[in-house]
Design a protein around this motif. Structure first.
Motif, PDB file in Angstrom:
ATOM      1  N   GLY A 187      53.369  14.154  30.286  1.00  0.00           N
ATOM      2  CA  GLY A 187      54.143  15.273  30.901  1.00  0.00           C
ATOM      3  C   GLY A 187      54.483  16.356  29.911  1.00  0.00           C
ATOM      4  O   GLY A 187      55.069  17.362  30.266  1.00  0.00           O
ATOM      5  N   LEU A 188      54.130  16.197  28.631  1.00  0.00           N
ATOM      6  CA  LEU A 188      54.395  17.259  27.665  1.00  0.00           C
ATOM      7  C   LEU A 188      53.067  17.752  27.087  1.00  0.00           C
ATOM      8  O   LEU A 188      52.538  17.174  26.143  1.00  0.00           O
ATOM      9  CB  LEU A 188      55.283  16.739  26.523  1.00  0.00           C
ATOM     10  CG  LEU A 188      56.706  16.329  26.876  1.00  0.00           C
ATOM     11  CD1 LEU A 188      57.406  15.740  25.661  1.00  0.00           C
ATOM     12  CD2 LEU A 188      57.484  17.541  27.400  1.00  0.00           C
ATOM     13  N   PRO A 189      52.498  18.784  27.695  1.00  0.00           N
ATOM     14  CA  PRO A 189      51.170  19.215  27.258  1.00  0.00           C
ATOM     15  C   PRO A 189      51.159  19.687  25.802  1.00  0.00           C
ATOM     16  O   PRO A 189      50.141  19.587  25.116  1.00  0.00           O
ATOM     17  CB  PRO A 189      50.844  20.368  28.207  1.00  0.00           C
ATOM     18  CG  PRO A 189      52.140  20.813  28.775  1.00  0.00           C
ATOM     19  CD  PRO A 189      53.036  19.612  28.783  1.00  0.00           C
ATOM     20  N   GLN A 190      52.281  20.171  25.332  1.00  0.00           N
ATOM     21  CA  GLN A 190      52.284  20.697  23.971  1.00  0.00           C
ATOM     22  C   GLN A 190      52.335  19.568  22.930  1.00  0.00           C
ATOM     23  O   GLN A 190      52.005  19.778  21.777  1.00  0.00           O
ATOM     24  CB  GLN A 190      53.466  21.674  23.754  1.00  0.00           C
ATOM     25  CG  GLN A 190      54.835  21.058  23.685  1.00  0.00           C
ATOM     26  CD  GLN A 190      55.474  20.917  25.053  1.00  0.00           C
ATOM     27  OE1 GLN A 190      54.758  20.686  26.061  1.00  0.00           O
ATOM     28  NE2 GLN A 190      56.792  20.986  25.125  1.00  0.00           N
ATOM     29  N   LEU A 191      52.747  18.398  23.379  1.00  0.00           N
ATOM     30  CA  LEU A 191      52.889  17.275  22.438  1.00  0.00           C
ATOM     31  C   LEU A 191      51.605  16.448  22.454  1.00  0.00           C
ATOM     32  O   LEU A 191      51.283  15.777  23.422  1.00  0.00           O
ATOM     33  CB  LEU A 191      54.092  16.415  22.843  1.00  0.00           C
ATOM     34  CG  LEU A 191      54.418  15.242  21.937  1.00  0.00           C
ATOM     35  CD1 LEU A 191      54.583  15.682  20.478  1.00  0.00           C
ATOM     36  CD2 LEU A 191      55.692  14.549  22.402  1.00  0.00           C
ATOM     37  N   ASP A 192      50.875  16.523  21.345  1.00  0.00           N
ATOM     38  CA  ASP A 192      49.561  15.927  21.277  1.00  0.00           C
ATOM     39  C   ASP A 192      49.669  14.415  20.981  1.00  0.00           C
ATOM     40  O   ASP A 192      48.975  13.593  21.569  1.00  0.00           O
ATOM     41  CB  ASP A 192      48.778  16.626  20.166  1.00  0.00           C
ATOM     42  CG  ASP A 192      47.335  16.237  20.175  1.00  0.00           C
ATOM     43  OD1 ASP A 192      46.787  16.066  21.290  1.00  0.00           O
ATOM     44  OD2 ASP A 192      46.742  16.124  19.075  1.00  0.00           O
ATOM     45  N   ILE A 216      52.320  18.997  17.475  1.00  0.00           N
ATOM     46  CA  ILE A 216      52.338  20.042  18.510  1.00  0.00           C
ATOM     47  C   ILE A 216      51.045  20.843  18.399  1.00  0.00           C
ATOM     48  O   ILE A 216      50.707  21.356  17.332  1.00  0.00           O
ATOM     49  CB  ILE A 216      53.537  20.976  18.313  1.00  0.00           C
ATOM     50  CG1 ILE A 216      54.849  20.164  18.353  1.00  0.00           C
ATOM     51  CG2 ILE A 216      53.556  22.077  19.348  1.00  0.00           C
ATOM     52  CD1 ILE A 216      56.070  20.954  17.990  1.00  0.00           C
ATOM     53  N   GLU A 217      50.368  20.926  19.534  1.00  0.00           N
ATOM     54  CA  GLU A 217      49.128  21.717  19.546  1.00  0.00           C
ATOM     55  C   GLU A 217      49.474  23.196  19.655  1.00  0.00           C
ATOM     56  O   GLU A 217      50.079  23.635  20.636  1.00  0.00           O
ATOM     57  CB  GLU A 217      48.287  21.301  20.748  1.00  0.00           C
ATOM     58  CG  GLU A 217      47.254  20.292  20.364  1.00  0.00           C
ATOM     59  CD  GLU A 217      46.040  20.390  21.239  1.00  0.00           C
ATOM     60  OE1 GLU A 217      45.281  21.386  21.061  1.00  0.00           O
ATOM     61  OE2 GLU A 217      45.868  19.536  22.114  1.00  0.00           O
ATOM     62  N   LEU A 218      49.063  23.948  18.655  1.00  0.00           N
ATOM     63  CA  LEU A 218      49.436  25.382  18.669  1.00  0.00           C
ATOM     64  C   LEU A 218      48.691  26.164  19.734  1.00  0.00           C
ATOM     65  O   LEU A 218      49.135  27.219  20.183  1.00  0.00           O
ATOM     66  CB  LEU A 218      49.187  26.005  17.288  1.00  0.00           C
ATOM     67  CG  LEU A 218      50.191  25.491  16.232  1.00  0.00           C
ATOM     68  CD1 LEU A 218      49.820  26.010  14.857  1.00  0.00           C
ATOM     69  CD2 LEU A 218      51.604  25.915  16.589  1.00  0.00           C
ATOM     70  N   SER A 219      47.540  25.626  20.170  1.00  0.00           N
ATOM     71  CA  SER A 219      46.799  26.346  21.222  1.00  0.00           C
ATOM     72  C   SER A 219      47.645  26.436  22.503  1.00  0.00           C
ATOM     73  O   SER A 219      47.441  27.335  23.313  1.00  0.00           O
ATOM     74  CB  SER A 219      45.488  25.631  21.505  1.00  0.00           C
ATOM     75  OG  SER A 219      45.768  24.315  21.970  1.00  0.00           O
TER      76      SER A 219
END
Ligand SMILES: Nc1ncnc2c1ncn2[C@@H]1O[C@H](COP(=O)(O)OP(=O)(O)OP(=O)(O)O)[C@@H](O)[C@H]1O
Ligand SMILES: [Mg+2]
Length: 760
Positions: free
Chosen positions: A115-120, A199-202
């Motif tokens: 549920g957290l797309p930014q958390l890789d 955290i994915e910077l993309s």
């Protein structure tokens, strides 16, 4: 329309004050319009910039919030894990490694990141740097991260704050990752290990792309120390510490702000809004290209500038047209003035010409009348003399003498008439006008009575005048009598004399005057010299001024005419001023009249300057000697033959009678032809007495004929008409003696006698 040369306009400007004012107002309007336009365009730019700044700040704020919340979600995962470790009683590195290395922990970590797309990925790291558990793989690969920046920092610093790592690039897919790390401390503060969120910077790149302000903008995410983490549009500079960025300076003062940047990452000048996140050492920047921000303004500015330029051009054009029109108007006014003056000048000249023609005609008429009248007076006079001389009876002689007095007054009148018609015989000599003025004033003082004061003023160094002194004295007397008549209640009479040089009429220069003279005019200022027919040269000015009633314009216009008088019958003949006029003009001078009702009258005589000094003795000739009775002279003419030539029967026979009575042997001829024929027939007179104006041949012509024949008989010319005899050269050439009519008979007799005896 040809543009007039600059110099032409400069001259216009210097000459015309209204034109200067016009140009000043025009120049000011242009300046004001220009200033207002510039000011307006400038304020529009400011407004545009303010709008853009506000927009950028707002966007910046929402992006910063978005970034913060995304980071916070990751952080929350980490803090929850740490809380759980604490509640599980994990307090040492060994425990941490032992209890968290299992598959159940792996499952827990995986559940946390969903549920957290930014958390890789989430990673648990032991105090020696090797991985304890990892949400991506199980079992865990043998990896040690003790060389990483976050590990070193958090191991050495007992802190509860999160740490954000430098971005790291995945060698496989090239994507960038940044780690959010938190330290796990024991109760005593010892280092237990780390929890790490990748955290994915993309993720941010995608959000920023979606929210990018306009086409020209950029959004970037920085670590607080100036390392670029993410940017849209993408740049290859991610992960680099890009020096001391300008936003860092802004952030030193406040948590957010807007500034201009020129260069750096950016292509040209940009407007940058910067904002630091409250809980993480992260900074979000939003930028726009300055020229893009000002694009709309630029178009508006050009539009307004063009409109204003058109307005200014129109203003300048109408100003120019107005100035042209104005100077044309002024030129037209000047031309009209000049034309009006020219017309006035011509009218004056025509008026003067008409006046002088009128005077000329009246003069001829008057001259003719005077001539005939003189002949009649001559005849009456001689006959009265004869009567007077032939009787001892006082009852006859008395009235005859009274009649003779009337004849004398008549003679004075004819003198005036002849003077006016310029046919008087003048004897001009150099005259000292000062002496004449002095003598006249003495005489007038007695004549004019108590109520009239006589004052004289003569400029020093007065020139001598060339004039007949007797006639001049007569003229002054006439003027003085006019003045007296004009001052029934008394007043002052001035007689003034001065020198004046009159410029030739072509030169058009005002005359150089004697201020003593000019200053005494009634009214104001010296008069310009506009004396009719006055040639340029030196003149002695004789001015007679009174404080009398003055003349109305209609009277002044006709005052010089002979017989023009406003006086009642018997009081004036109207010949006074005409005599003055005749004398002055016949003498080569002129006369000027200045008179205004209530202000008095000034008559100015211009007398030509004499070449030689005045002979002080040149006073009027002594009055004729007392009349002698013809009987006393009876023997005078004895033995003297006379040829008497006169076309006037009355005059001739009366003269002949008188001369015969005086003892002359008289033969008469009615004209020159008859006289010549008598001489042809052998008559040899001692003296020829002849009239001048006769039908056929004049007296002068007859004299010339005789002289041409070598006939030297003395000739006495008796004439009332000095016209052809003014040239004394002609008289001398034929050696004539000239006497003016009417002559007293005794004087005639004496003259003949003298001539005959000189001959004899
Ligand atoms: N000084 C003066 N003041 C006012 N009016 C004058 C003066 N001199 C002349 N006039 C006016 O000009 C007229 C003409 O003057 P002018 O001397 O020729 O004739 P007159 O004085 O009337 O007669 P006369 O001199 O022959 O006795 C006068 O009748 C008078 O109206
Ligand atoms: Mg008069």
């Amino acid at each position: 329309m040809p543009i007039p040369p600059i110099r032409h306009w400069q001259a216009h400007l210097r000459a015309s004050r209204p034109l200067r004012v016009l140009l000043l107002i025009g120049g000011l309007s242009v300046a004001v319009l220009l200033a207002a336009t510039v000011q307006y365009i400038d304020s529009m730019r400011d407004r545009e910039m303010e709008g853009a700044e506000r927009e950028l700040s707002t966007l910046n704020l929402s992006l910063a919030e978005q970034t913060a919340s995304a980071t916070q979600s990751v952080d929350l995962v980490l803090t929850t894990i740490i809380e759980q470790l604490k509640s599980d009683g994990i307090d040492t590195p060994e425990e941490y490694v032992r209890r968290m290395g299992g598959r159940d922990t792996y499952q827990m970590l995986r559940a946390r990141i969903t549920g957290l797309p930014q958390l890789d990925a989430v990673t648990m790291i032991a105090a020696d740097g090797h991985l304890i558990n990892f949400s991506r793989y199980y079992p865990i690969p043998p990896v040690n991260v003790s060389d990483r920046d976050y590990f070193a920092y958090l191991r050495d610093h007992d802190t509860t704050a999160p740490f954000i790592s430098e971005p790291v690039q995945n060698r496989g897919n090239g994507s960038w990752t940044v780690y959010l790390a938190r330290r796990i401390s024991g109760r005593d503060g010892s280092f237990v290990g780390l929890v790490l969120g990748a955290i994915e910077l993309s993720y941010f790149q995608r959000i920023y792309k979606a929210l990018q302000p306009d086409g020209d903008g950029s959004i970037s995410l920085w670590r607080r120390d100036g390392i670029l983490l993410a940017r849209h549009p993408v740049l290859p500079d991610i992960g680099r510490p890009l020096g001391q960025r300008q936003f860092l300076k802004v952030l030193e003062r406040a948590k957010s702000g807007v500034y201009f940047s020129s260069g750096g990452l950016n292509d040209g000048a940009r407007l940058v809004a910067t904002r630091a996140l409250a809980d993480y050492p992260l900074v979000v920047n939003v930028t726009r290209r300055l020229d893009a921000v000002l694009d709309k303004w630029r178009i508006q500015a050009w539009t307004i500038g063009a409109a204003s330029a058109v307005g200014i051009a129109a203003l300048l054009l109408s100003l120019w047209a107005l100035a042209r029109q104005f100077s044309a108007y002024e030129a037209a006014t000047r031309a009209m003035d000049a034309a009006r003056r020219a017309v006035e000048g011509r009218e004056q000249a025509e008026q003067a010409l008409r006046q002088s023609q009128k005077m000329e005609a009246i003069g001829q008429l008057t001259g003719g009348v005077a001539h005939d009248f003189n002949n009649l007076l001559q005849a009456i006079g001689i006959n009265l003399h004869v009567i007077d001389s032939r009787t001892e009876d006082e009852r006859i002689a008395g009235p005859a003498r009274l009649a003779l007095q009337a004849v004398e007054r008549g003679a004075t009148l004819t003198q005036h008439l002849l003077a006016f018609s310029r046919r008087q015989q003048l004897r001009p000599v150099p005259v000292d006008v000062a002496t004449l003025v002095e003598r006249s004033s003495r005489l007038l003082g007695r004549t004019l009575g108590q109520s009239v004061r006589v004052e004289t003023e003569v400029a020093p160094g007065l020139w001598p005048a060339m004039i007949d002194p007797t006639q001049l004295e007569m003229a002054v007397l006439n003027l003085a009598l006019n003045a007296r008549d004009a001052m029934p209640g008394g007043g002052t009479l001035w007689i003034l004399a001065g020198n004046r040089t009159v410029a030739s009429p072509e030169a058009g220069e005002p005359a150089a005057g004697d201020p003593a003279i000019a200053g005494r005019l009634p009214g104001a200022g010296p008069l310009p010299v506009q004396v009719e027919g006055l040639a340029g040269g030196d003149y002695v000015v004789l001015r007679v001024r009174d404080t009398g009633t003055g003349m109305a314009a209609e009277v002044a216009a006709r005052a010089f005419e002979p017989f023009f008088t406003t006086k009642e019958v018997g009081r004036g003949t109207g010949l006074g001023l005409s005599m003055v006029h005749g004398l002055a003009t016949q003498s080569g001078g002129g006369v000027e009249l200045d008179s205004r009702p209530g202000l008095g009258t000034t008559v100015t005589l211009y007398l030509p300057r004499a070449e030689q000094a005045a002979d002080v003795a040149a006073v009027p000739p002594a009055p004729p000697p007392a009349r002698t009775k013809v009987t006393d002279t009876a023997a005078i003419g004895a033995g003297c033959a006379i040829l008497l030539v006169d076309d006037e029967e009355l005059v001739r026979s009366a003269t002949a009678g008188y001369l015969a009575q005086a003892g002359f042997a008289v033969r008469e001829a009615a004209d020159a032809a008859a006289a010549l024929s008598l001489l042809d027939h052998g008559f040899r007179p001692d003296v020829i007495v002849t009239d001048h104006m006769m039908p056929g041949m004049t007296g002068l012509e007859m004299a010339r004929t005789l002289r041409a024949r070598q006939d030297e008989t003395p000739i006495l010319m008796v004439t009332g008409y000095a016209e052809d005899l003014t040239s004394t050269a002609a008289v001398r050439e034929v050696s004539l003696t000239v006497l003016s009519k009417p002559i007293e008979p005794s004087r005639l007799v004496r003259s003949i006698r003298d001539m005959a005896s000189v001959e004899g």
